[in-house]
Motif scaffolding. Sequence first.
Motif, short mmCIF file in Angstrom:
data_model
loop_
_atom_site.label_atom_id
_atom_site.label_comp_id
_atom_site.label_asym_id
_atom_site.label_seq_id
_atom_site.Cartn_x
_atom_site.Cartn_y
_atom_site.Cartn_z
N LEU A 34 -83.53 -118.46 1.41
CA LEU A 34 -84.37 -117.35 1.86
C LEU A 34 -84.48 -116.21 0.87
N VAL A 35 -85.64 -115.55 0.94
CA VAL A 35 -85.82 -114.20 0.40
C VAL A 35 -86.33 -113.36 1.56
N ILE A 36 -85.61 -112.30 1.88
CA ILE A 36 -86.01 -111.42 2.97
C ILE A 36 -86.27 -110.02 2.44
N CYS A 37 -87.24 -109.34 3.02
CA CYS A 37 -87.54 -107.99 2.56
C CYS A 37 -87.87 -107.10 3.74
N ALA A 38 -87.65 -105.80 3.54
CA ALA A 38 -87.98 -104.76 4.51
C ALA A 38 -87.73 -103.43 3.82
N ARG A 39 -88.19 -102.36 4.45
CA ARG A 39 -87.99 -101.03 3.86
C ARG A 39 -86.57 -100.52 4.07
N GLY A 40 -85.94 -100.88 5.18
CA GLY A 40 -84.60 -100.38 5.48
C GLY A 40 -83.52 -101.18 4.80
N GLU A 41 -82.97 -100.66 3.72
CA GLU A 41 -82.03 -101.43 2.92
C GLU A 41 -80.74 -101.77 3.67
N GLU A 42 -80.18 -100.80 4.38
CA GLU A 42 -78.90 -101.04 5.05
C GLU A 42 -79.01 -102.15 6.09
N ALA A 43 -80.05 -102.07 6.93
CA ALA A 43 -80.23 -103.10 7.95
C ALA A 43 -80.53 -104.45 7.32
N LEU A 44 -81.31 -104.46 6.24
CA LEU A 44 -81.64 -105.71 5.56
C LEU A 44 -80.39 -106.36 4.99
N ARG A 45 -79.52 -105.56 4.39
CA ARG A 45 -78.26 -106.10 3.85
C ARG A 45 -77.41 -106.67 4.99
#
Length: 258
Positions: A34-45
């Motif tokens: 997977l490659v996942i993306c979003a604006r919220g870095e903390e939640a994405l991590r």
Amino acid sequence: MDLGLKGKVAVVTGASRGIGERIARSLAAEGCRLVICARGEEALRGVAGAIERDGGEVLALPLDITAPDAPGRLVHATLERYGRLDVFVGNAGGNRRKPFVETTDDDWEAILDLNLKAHIRTSRAVVAPMKAAGGGAILFVASIFGREAGGANLSIYNTTKSALISVAKIMAVELAPYNIRVNTVAPGSIRFPGGSWDRRCKEDPEGMARFVAQNIPMGRFGTAEEVADVVTFLVSERASWVSGACVNVDGVQSHSLI
């Protein structure tokens, strides 16, 4: 049933919570890298960490998918990490809910960018690597309110979701010769922690109970996992003859005949 996804490379936008998170985790469980993306870095991590703890392979890329250079960055990072790209799930989206006469040009541009143009730009970017891989699957998360009227204060949302379903249909026709399938799913009212329905249920449980009784024949809100299961099937080899479709995931909430 073996879905034929093991070893495939999937990109999921808006993957830091809710439907996007569950799609990412469902694809990982089937063996996708997977490659996942979003604006919220903390939640994405946090999502990436959960996937890795379950044995999955994932690259978390914090970015704003509406930025003009975001699709290029996303595809470049995917190819640099994995060397191929097989699945793109466009889940990022939002709304500015207000009466039509109070909507502004900024409101329209912001939601058109997020709900429609970002998906179009990213899809253009993923087509070349999918062709190189011999095919692929593109899927957009739309809404039942892209298939029928969503009611007052939803003029922007309704318009963008309808357009997303429409462009997917034409993309499916044009990309069929390259073995690239394009579909949409249309969720109904989906409750997940931190989402708008979850907030409303906590603020007004009696009102939400009435809403469910009046609007959802199956008698409850849907879950993000239930949407993710349908998405995972549609991008899999088991759905190889499904393209140009929009699949409702709504507990019989919607009223469209087509």
